[in-house]
Scaffold this motif. Structure first.
Motif, mmCIF file in Angstrom:
data_model
loop_
_atom_site.group_PDB
_atom_site.id
_atom_site.type_symbol
_atom_site.label_atom_id
_atom_site.label_comp_id
_atom_site.label_asym_id
_atom_site.label_seq_id
_atom_site.Cartn_x
_atom_site.Cartn_y
_atom_site.Cartn_z
ATOM 1 N N HIS A 1 -6.904 -2.638 3.724
ATOM 2 C CA HIS A 1 -8.050 -2.403 2.823
ATOM 3 C C HIS A 1 -7.928 -3.230 1.543
ATOM 4 O O HIS A 1 -8.881 -3.323 0.789
ATOM 5 C CB HIS A 1 -8.253 -0.908 2.519
ATOM 6 N N HIS A 2 -6.752 -3.807 1.306
ATOM 7 C CA HIS A 2 -6.625 -4.742 0.183
ATOM 8 C C HIS A 2 -7.125 -6.130 0.568
ATOM 9 O O HIS A 2 -7.102 -7.031 -0.240
ATOM 10 C CB HIS A 2 -5.161 -4.829 -0.255
ATOM 11 N N HIS B 1 0.828 -1.211 0.000
ATOM 12 C CA HIS B 1 0.000 0.000 0.000
ATOM 13 C C HIS B 1 0.863 1.263 0.000
ATOM 14 O O HIS B 1 0.681 2.118 -0.859
ATOM 15 C CB HIS B 1 -1.060 0.085 1.093
#
Ligand SMILES: [Cu+2]
Ligand SMILES: [Cu+2]
Lengths: 270, 634
Positions: free
Chosen positions: B377-378, B328
């Motif tokens: 969030h992935h 990220h």
């Protein structure tokens, strides 16, 4: 055209663009069929997000286009500079606070939808989902069949009844995605992942593996058939008969109260 | 000949690489013989030799090319050759194929090498779109296709976007802060030469038995730990690319902290310098995590460790957490330098100071901090504990605030300026629109129920290309045009530049826009084949993507012909205030014949009589500079 009139024109055009954008967002066919209550909630969330985001995108493009139109260098201005404006604290506070509030509002709404989609219903059936390179199979435990466990390579679900999927992988990670339900979770070796759906529309919809699992990944598809509950019972009975047993199973046992397990769908437990 | 074989260069690299293979052969033979493989057929194992070779051969190549010479001399107690900068500058094109410690030469080496990999990655994308033009199998089988998109992403992330920003900054950053070079020129040379090594490994995987690594640039375990040998080329290639970015980032940090010209306080630095400062912080903190994730995979594969083997107590989700803890922040590693470029272009081309300069700098730092709080969030659909989704969704939404501040500040900088709508500016404005779309889809993906539907679908493909192509690549094109006169001393063709912009902008949106809808409709990404109901839109996308590929040829033609024979550029064609424009184009070999003293902000356009740096005659300059802070600790 005076600065004032061109600004008014720009604002009118921007408002028009926002209106057209929102109208378009309803006209475009974004999603496949809605076949679960979760899909309805998620689609509504999507539309709200799009409507909230259109004005922001229009604002950005409108300022760019207006600047290009009004402030581009004209002949003879090769050495001219703009006014030395270094900032404006009120504006900067505004464009920090307003987006923050908007974002927090959107995220709060998304949590409400998440809660609705995942909350535990009064009654639900459990269906096992097993993934392996490159096929799906579905297990109906005795609590559902009222007899021996039943296995199938297509998923059959009774309309209107909540179902909790319990996902198992025999090899690598896959993802169990039913686009018509707007739901998916990864199928992870070593742990059991769960999620809930409440199909509410009859029909046959694709099941797709949505996580790269090897050479056959793109063909790892199946289908879910949402059928009336009575037909679902008949299907179970026919599967039981085919397996040579279960002739006397009681239909009332087909839907079991959910045994208490993890309270949130999507939770993983070892 | 003997001298050539001993001197640093390709000849020495050649025989040393052969030595590397021999070493791999020997090592595996000794170990296997000593652990009871008694027959000759068991003495050697092709797989083991390959694995050792891809570690040993690149290292010996670097030794052969001369990357470590100085340190070897020092370690052996032999007289070191003090850096007399005699190697600075490039006299012929051949000098670009040697170890060179001049940051301007290294900047061009970096940039040109990265663009080579852009072209390779782009060609691979064309192959993929040809295969996807129709459902069913046309040109390549599923395994090759999986290899194509894996190599496409790996090349464009690790060998294009990340290093090309390092290349552009290598060239302009020391000039911008008034330094004669980077802080560690030899380290700088070494970090460049790690890049071709990483690229060769990733491309070389196509020739490995079983094909190229084929589980995406994400290389999720346990798929990757059970893949054919091509996977090792990725795991090791990432180590070299990662080492390169860590070294460059350290170099940037030390250069920025210690080598600013007199008077160049932190809040007088151009925003490109700020952006690279922030990026370098991200790189040094985050990159070790992806290195670790790939070492784990390597150990699982090569030596039978159980990091990610569920049956043996391994933790499959651990891989994803470690991987995304780098990957990220990597999104911002690939975006912040572009923010810097856009700030330079928009200020100069609007002839106005950057609106809210301090907030622009602070928002970069806010992104650095917040960037480390959002990785999961992935993984909203990964099967991790459900509660992690809540804090990660909140931070993901909040990280849009500093990004929003930057976009609004750029817009306010445009307002009431005197806009030069030439090629660099068009790319900056194009970036603002496409990147805003990528940012909006990113915010939508923070909304967990929506992400649960589209995660890993074509919606993600659309989003990432709006961020990395519509975002990063637009800024890279803008930056290359903007500094082209400075780097080469020549002007590019403005008409071709505009053609390049418009074709790229339109075809980009036609290619990637429809992918949003494909994803919402239920098409998964990373598939060699798809359901027939997606056929029409895929055909449309393929045709648009071929046009997009062709538009790059306009850029190439423009750059090559202008570099060879374009009109000679003046020192400061854009009338910029930052220091790189105050020296000749291309800059003198030692950058500044007289040390500049910085007396004001970098973007004081429109302020009567304002200057950023002055070049007083040498002795007198000390008087002006002494009143201003030079303390590196500032
Ligand atoms: Cu799959
Ligand atoms: Cu991310």
């Amino acid at each position: 055209m005076s600065r004032r009139r061109s600004l008014t024109l720009a604002v009118v055009l921007a408002l028009l663009a926002i209106g057209i954008g929102i109208a378009l967002s309803y006209a475009i066919h974004w999603f496949p069929a809605q076949a679960a209550t979760q899909a309805r909630n998620t689609d509504r969330l999507y539309h709200v997000l799009v409507i909230a985001c259109i004005p922001i995108f229009v604002l950005v493009t409108a300022v760019i286009l207006y600047s290009v139109w009004q402030f581009h260098m004209r002949p003879g201005e090769e050495l001219k500079d703009g006014p030395p404006i270094h900032g404006n604290t009120r504006l900067e506070v505004l464009w920090t606070a307003f987006p923050a509030a908007l974002l927090l509002g959107m995220i709060a709404y998304s949590f409400v939808v998440l809660h609705d989609n995942e909350k535990k219903p009064a009654r639900e059936i459990h269906v096992g989902v097993t993934a392996q390179q490159f096929a799906w199979s579905f297990q109906y435990p005795p609590a559902v069949t009222g007899g021996a466990p039943v296995e199938s390579d297509q998923l059959y679900l009774p309309k209107g009844e909540s179902v909790q999927f319990r996902l198992h992988s025999k090899d690598v990670i896959h993802a169990f995605w039913i686009p018509a339900f707007r739901l998916q979770e990864d199928v992870v070796p070593g742990i059991t992942v769960q999620y809930r759906a409440t199909p509410d529309r009859l029909g046959t919809y694709p099941i797709v593996c949505n996580l790269l699992c090897g050479i056959g990944h793109s063909l790892m598809r199946s289908a879910v058939h949402v059928i009336p509950p009575a037909q679902f019972q008949a299907w179970i009975q026919s599967r039981l008969r085919a397996a040579g047993q279960g002739a006397g199973a009681s239909p009332s046992a087909t839907v079991a109260g959910a045994p208490s397990s993890t309270s949130t769908a999507g939770a993983a437990s070892k | 000949m003997a001298a050539k074989l001993r001197a640093p260069g390709f000849y020495r690299a050649g025989w040393m690489m052969a030595l590397g293979v021999a070493f791999a052969f020997f090592l595996t033979w000794v170990i296997r013989a000593s652990t009871g493989h008694s027959t000759f057929r068991h003495y050697i194992s092709g797989e083991a030799i390959t694995t050792v070779s891809i570690l040993a051969v690149p290292l010996l190549f670097l030794v052969g090319i001369g990357g470590f010479d100085y340190w070897f001399y020092w370690a052996m107690g032999r007289p070191t050759r003090p850096e007399d900068h005699s190697g600075h500058g490039a006299r012929t094109w051949k000098d670009y194929f040697r170890i060179n410690t001049d940051h301007k030469v290294i900047g061009i080496q970096y940039t040109v090498t990265s663009f080579f990999f852009l072209l390779v990655g782009g060609l691979i994308a064309m192959l993929m779109r040809a295969e996807l033009a129709q459902p069913g199998a046309q040109f390549v089988d599923a395994n090759t296709f999986n290899g194509l998109f894996s190599v496409h992403a790996s090349l464009l992330i690790f060998l294009f976007v990340i290093p090309v920003f390092a290349g552009l900054a290598n060239f302009v950053l020391p000039l911008m802060i008034g330094a004669p070079d980077m802080a560690f020129p030899r380290l700088n040379a070494l970090s460049y030469w790690l890049l071709p090594v990483a690229g060769a490994l990733m491309l070389g995987s196509f020739f490995a038995p079983g094909g190229a690594f084929a589980d995406g640039w994400t290389a999720y375990a346990p798929l990757s730990t059970n893949a054919p040998i091509g996977q090792d080329f990725f795991s090791v290639g990432v180590q070299f690319a990662g080492a390169s970015s860590i070294m460059t980032a350290l170099n940037f940090l030390v250069t920025i902290i210690t080598m600013r010209a007199p008077g160049m306080s932190f809040f007088r630095m151009p925003l490109l310098v700020w952006a690279n400062f922030a990026t370098s912080l991200l790189v040094v903190i985050a990159t070790p995590f992806i290195a670790a994730s790939q070492f784990f995979v390597l150990l699982d594969r090569g030596l039978g460790f159980n990091f990610f083997k569920a049956g043996n107590g391994g933790d499959v989700l651990m891989y994803q957490h470690v991987f995304w803890f780098y990957s990220h922040p990597a999104v911002y590693i690939m975006m912040l330098p572009g923010f810097g470029i856009i700030s330079e272009i928009i200020a100069v081309k609007s002839r106005k100071p950057i609106f809210g300069y301090r907030m622009m700098a602070f928002s970069l730092l806010a992104i650095v901090v917040l960037g480390f709080t959002v990785w999961a969030h992935h993984m909203f659909t990964s099967g991790m504990a459900a509660w992690i989704r809540i804090p990660m969704a909140i931070t993901t939404a909040i990280i849009a605030v500093p990004t929003g501040i930057k976009v609004f500040s750029w817009l306010a900088t445009l307002w009431r300026g005197v806009l030069r709508l030439d090629t660099p500016m068009l790319f900056a404005l194009g970036f603002l629109t496409t990147f805003t779309l990528g940012g909006i889809s990113g915010v939508m993906l923070a909304m967990v129920p929506f992400d649960i539907h589209v995660s890993s679908s074509y919606f993600i493909v659309a989003h990432i290309h709006y961020v990395l192509f519509g975002g990063s690549l637009m800024t890279i094109f803008g930056g290359v045009y903007y500094w082209f006169p400075k780097m080469t001393g020549r002007m590019f063709d403005e008409r071709l530049g505009k053609m390049h912009f418009w074709s790229t902008f339109v075809l980009f949106n036609l290619t990637f826009g429809p992918m949003h809808i494909l994803g919402l409709q239920g098409m998964p990404r990373r598939v060699a084949d798809y359901a027939s109901r997606f056929a029409d839109m895929n055909l449309f996308i393929s045709i648009a993507s071929f046009g997009l590929g062709l538009s790059t040829l306009i850029f190439l033609y423009n750059i090559v012909t202008s570099w060879r024979g374009g009109p000679v550029s003046v020192a400061n064609p854009w009338r910029g205030m930052t220091l790189e424009w105050q020296v000749s184009s291309p800059p003198p070999i030692f950058n500044f014949d007289r040390v500049p003293t910085v007396v004001g902000g970098p973007y004081e356009y429109g302020v009567p009589g304002a200057v950023h740096g002055i070049f007083a005659p040498t002795p007198a300059a000390a008087g002006v500079g002494s009143g201003l802070a030079r303390a590196p600790s500032e």
